[in-house]
Write an enzyme that holds these catalytic residues in place. Structure first.
Site, mmCIF file in Angstrom:
data_model
loop_
_atom_site.group_PDB
_atom_site.id
_atom_site.type_symbol
_atom_site.label_atom_id
_atom_site.label_comp_id
_atom_site.label_asym_id
_atom_site.label_seq_id
_atom_site.Cartn_x
_atom_site.Cartn_y
_atom_site.Cartn_z
ATOM 1 N N SER A 136 0.804 2.383 50.188
ATOM 2 C CA SER A 136 2.188 2.644 49.802
ATOM 3 C C SER A 136 2.940 1.320 49.788
ATOM 4 O O SER A 136 3.007 0.640 50.815
ATOM 5 C CB SER A 136 2.813 3.605 50.827
ATOM 6 O OG SER A 136 4.200 3.754 50.584
ATOM 7 N N LYS A 162 0.743 3.510 45.526
ATOM 8 C CA LYS A 162 1.971 4.323 45.557
ATOM 9 C C LYS A 162 3.144 3.359 45.522
ATOM 10 O O LYS A 162 3.257 2.470 46.363
ATOM 11 C CB LYS A 162 1.988 5.179 46.819
ATOM 12 C CG LYS A 162 3.328 5.843 47.108
ATOM 13 C CD LYS A 162 3.166 6.934 48.158
ATOM 14 C CE LYS A 162 4.232 6.863 49.223
ATOM 15 N NZ LYS A 162 4.051 7.911 50.254
ATOM 16 N N LYS A 164 7.158 2.746 45.586
ATOM 17 C CA LYS A 164 8.450 3.326 45.966
ATOM 18 C C LYS A 164 9.437 3.081 44.825
ATOM 19 O O LYS A 164 9.510 1.957 44.295
ATOM 20 C CB LYS A 164 8.967 2.663 47.244
ATOM 21 C CG LYS A 164 8.140 2.989 48.472
ATOM 22 C CD LYS A 164 8.333 4.432 48.898
ATOM 23 C CE LYS A 164 7.679 4.705 50.240
ATOM 24 N NZ LYS A 164 7.868 6.099 50.684
ATOM 25 N N ASP A 189 6.989 7.284 44.631
ATOM 26 C CA ASP A 189 7.631 8.042 45.722
ATOM 27 C C ASP A 189 9.115 7.692 45.738
ATOM 28 O O ASP A 189 9.491 6.538 45.947
ATOM 29 C CB ASP A 189 6.985 7.695 47.072
ATOM 30 C CG ASP A 189 7.535 8.541 48.232
ATOM 31 O OD1 ASP A 189 8.404 9.408 47.990
ATOM 32 O OD2 ASP A 189 7.082 8.326 49.380
ATOM 33 N N GLU A 214 6.363 11.802 44.071
ATOM 34 C CA GLU A 214 6.573 12.343 45.420
ATOM 35 C C GLU A 214 8.065 12.482 45.693
ATOM 36 O O GLU A 214 8.833 11.543 45.474
ATOM 37 C CB GLU A 214 5.908 11.388 46.423
ATOM 38 C CG GLU A 214 5.926 11.861 47.861
ATOM 39 C CD GLU A 214 5.159 10.899 48.784
ATOM 40 O OE1 GLU A 214 4.337 10.100 48.286
ATOM 41 O OE2 GLU A 214 5.407 10.944 49.998
ATOM 42 N N ASP A 239 7.030 15.883 50.112
ATOM 43 C CA ASP A 239 6.859 15.233 51.419
ATOM 44 C C ASP A 239 7.958 15.789 52.332
ATOM 45 O O ASP A 239 7.752 16.794 53.034
ATOM 46 C CB ASP A 239 6.950 13.694 51.220
ATOM 47 C CG ASP A 239 6.987 12.894 52.520
ATOM 48 O OD1 ASP A 239 6.997 13.480 53.612
ATOM 49 O OD2 ASP A 239 7.021 11.638 52.451
ATOM 50 N N LYS A 263 2.059 15.151 56.514
ATOM 51 C CA LYS A 263 2.237 14.192 57.610
ATOM 52 C C LYS A 263 2.209 15.016 58.889
ATOM 53 O O LYS A 263 3.018 15.939 59.051
ATOM 54 C CB LYS A 263 3.575 13.456 57.498
ATOM 55 C CG LYS A 263 3.609 12.429 56.377
ATOM 56 C CD LYS A 263 4.924 11.687 56.340
ATOM 57 C CE LYS A 263 4.957 10.768 55.115
ATOM 58 N NZ LYS A 263 6.314 10.246 54.864
ATOM 59 N N GLY A 291 1.798 8.719 55.498
ATOM 60 C CA GLY A 291 1.859 7.785 56.621
ATOM 61 C C GLY A 291 3.292 7.557 57.061
ATOM 62 O O GLY A 291 4.231 7.787 56.301
HETATM 63 O O1 OSB Z 1 7.882 8.628 52.247
HETATM 64 O O2 OSB Z 1 5.833 8.450 52.597
HETATM 65 C C1 OSB Z 1 6.972 8.099 52.866
HETATM 66 C C2 OSB Z 1 6.956 5.268 55.427
HETATM 67 C C3 OSB Z 1 8.003 5.650 56.254
HETATM 68 C C4 OSB Z 1 8.699 6.773 55.940
HETATM 69 C C5 OSB Z 1 8.377 7.541 54.801
HETATM 70 C C6 OSB Z 1 7.319 7.168 53.993
HETATM 71 C C7 OSB Z 1 6.614 5.991 54.289
HETATM 72 C C8 OSB Z 1 5.552 5.470 53.457
HETATM 73 C C9 OSB Z 1 4.586 4.508 54.112
HETATM 74 O O3 OSB Z 1 5.424 5.702 52.288
HETATM 75 C C10 OSB Z 1 3.252 5.088 54.349
HETATM 76 C C11 OSB Z 1 2.435 4.195 55.269
HETATM 77 O O4 OSB Z 1 1.929 3.182 54.805
HETATM 78 O O5 OSB Z 1 2.335 4.519 56.473
HETATM 79 MG MG MG Z 2 7.050 10.043 50.960
#
Ligand code: OSB
Ligand code: MG
Length: 371
Positions: A136, A162, A164, A189, A214, A239, A263, A291
């Site tokens: 991510s 992924k 953002k 995402d 996402e 999510d 999660k 994550g």
């Molecule tokens: O939206 O998936 C998410 C990290 C912190 C809070 C929300 C998210 C995330 C990530 C990172 O996308 C995922 C990771 O590398 O742990």
């Molecule tokens: Mg997410």
């Protein structure tokens, strides 16, 4: 499981990089570790809260309060817990606070698997020896930094990128990545940054053949997502909106989601993970493991749950070295050149906690003994 002592630790670790999403930037990871001690063994769980209530309403402060004043006393009031499923059953009358609950659930699952002498993945019903992972990547001010990040993780073998996104950092960014990297497995995402008023922008993303988008809409919505999904080719993956089996059931029924990001902390633990996993499997909905920038302890649990058969899409469980100069497990979680993590076969989470590093990053602790 004869747990005589539960230790709570406030932890502070620093990420190697600032991580930016549509809800903010974080580099300091404040979270909580839970240890469940029997005379012979220790089960570990990570509470994946952060310092601020931006991803969810829980914080280190609220989770500490729940653990200290409600959840740990509830566990100790109960007689012996024979199976970790009983932990979430015991917590069911307490509303929400899933990340706090999940930390104890995870510690009991680890302990249970250690007592049985089997890997946690096996205890959960996992069937895979290796799991497929992606990475991510946060929002960058300069697109060249994102290009470098994608290039680096493709070279390291990661199975999907992924990206953002947020308003103003969406269609142009995805287009630029497609132009530069071609048809790599890629998804976006949004962390709830859009509303149905942005439907035209979201529809433009359809052209880029993303694996999924996402959580485009509100963190508590499953109605507008159903409307949006009807207008999009690209699958929506929820999510933030999914906190329980019931949430998952309703979102599937409404057509709000075609894929679910599980999660463990967000849904309240590993027992609930199994239930949602099975439900999604029955409905032909693939899942993957999200994550929360975990330390090695939470990461190890993520590796174990991803061994379940319906985790058919690469997760966000990148290797320890993506996040940390020093992790708190040994060995670290490592991703091979094919973008795979080998599921450990040692009992429990299968990665040994590094006690020295755990002490180093502990900022406060509390020991509760069975009264
Ligand atoms: O939206 O998936 C998410 C990290 C912190 C809070 C929300 C998210 C995330 C990530 C990172 O996308 C995922 C990771 O590398 O742990
Ligand atoms: Mg997410």
């Amino acid at each position: 499981m004869k747990v005589e002592k539960i230790v709570l630790r406030k932890m502070r670790m620093s990420l190697k990089f600032p991580f930016t999403t549509s809800f903010g930037t974080q580099q300091v990871r404040d979270f909580i570790l839970v240890e469940a001690h029997t005379p012979d063994l220790v089960g570990y769980g990570e509470c994946v809260v952060s310092g601020q209530p931006f991803y969810s309403e829980e914080t280190v402060g609220t989770a500490w309060h729940m653990l200290e004043d409600f959840l740990v006393p509830k566990i100790f009031e109960q007689g012996d817990i024979a199976h970790p499923d009983q932990v979430s059953e015991l917590f069911a009358p307490i509303r929400r606070n899933n990340m706090a609950k999940s930390a104890l659930d995870a510690a009991y699952w680890d302990l249970y698997a250690k007592e049985q002498g089997i890997p946690l993945a096996k205890a959960l019903g996992g069937t895979k020896d290796k799991i497929e992972v992606g990475v991510s990547l946060g929002i960058e001010k300069d697109i060249n930094d994102l290009f470098r990040n994608v290039e680096k993780h493709l070279e390291l073998g990661y199975r999907r990128m992924k990206i953002k996104i947020a308003p103003g950092k969406d269609v142009q960014v995805i287009r630029a990545l497609r132009e530069r990297f071609g048809s790599i497995p890629m998804m976006a995402d949004a962390n709830s940054a859009y509303t149905l008023a942005d439907i035209e922008t979201l529809r433009q993303l359809d052209e880029f053949d993303l694996m999924m988008i996402e959580q485009p809409l509100a963190h508590d919505d499953i109605i507008d997502h159903a409307t949006l999904q009807k207008a999009l080719k690209t699958p929506i993956c929820l999510d933030e909106s999914i906190h329980s089996y019931e949430d998952a059931r309703k979102a599937i029924e409404l057509g709000s989601t075609r894929i679910i990001n599980i999660k463990v902390g967000r849904i309240g633990g590993l027992s609930e993970t199994k239930r949602i996993h099975d439900l999604c499997q029955q409905h032909g909905i693939p899942v993957w493991c999200g994550g929360m920038l975990e330390s090695g302890i939470g990461r190890a649990h993520n590796v174990a749950v991803t061994a379940l058969p319906n985790f058919t899409l690469p997760g966000d469980t990148a290797g320890s070295s993506r996040y940390w100069e020093e992790d708190i497990i040994s060995p670290w979680v490592e991703v091979d050149a094919e973008g795979m993590i080998t599921v450990p076969d040692a009992p429990g989470i299968g990665f040994a906690p590094d006690r020295e590093k755990i002490e180093k990053f502990t900022t406060a602790s509390k020991v509760v003994t069975r009264g």
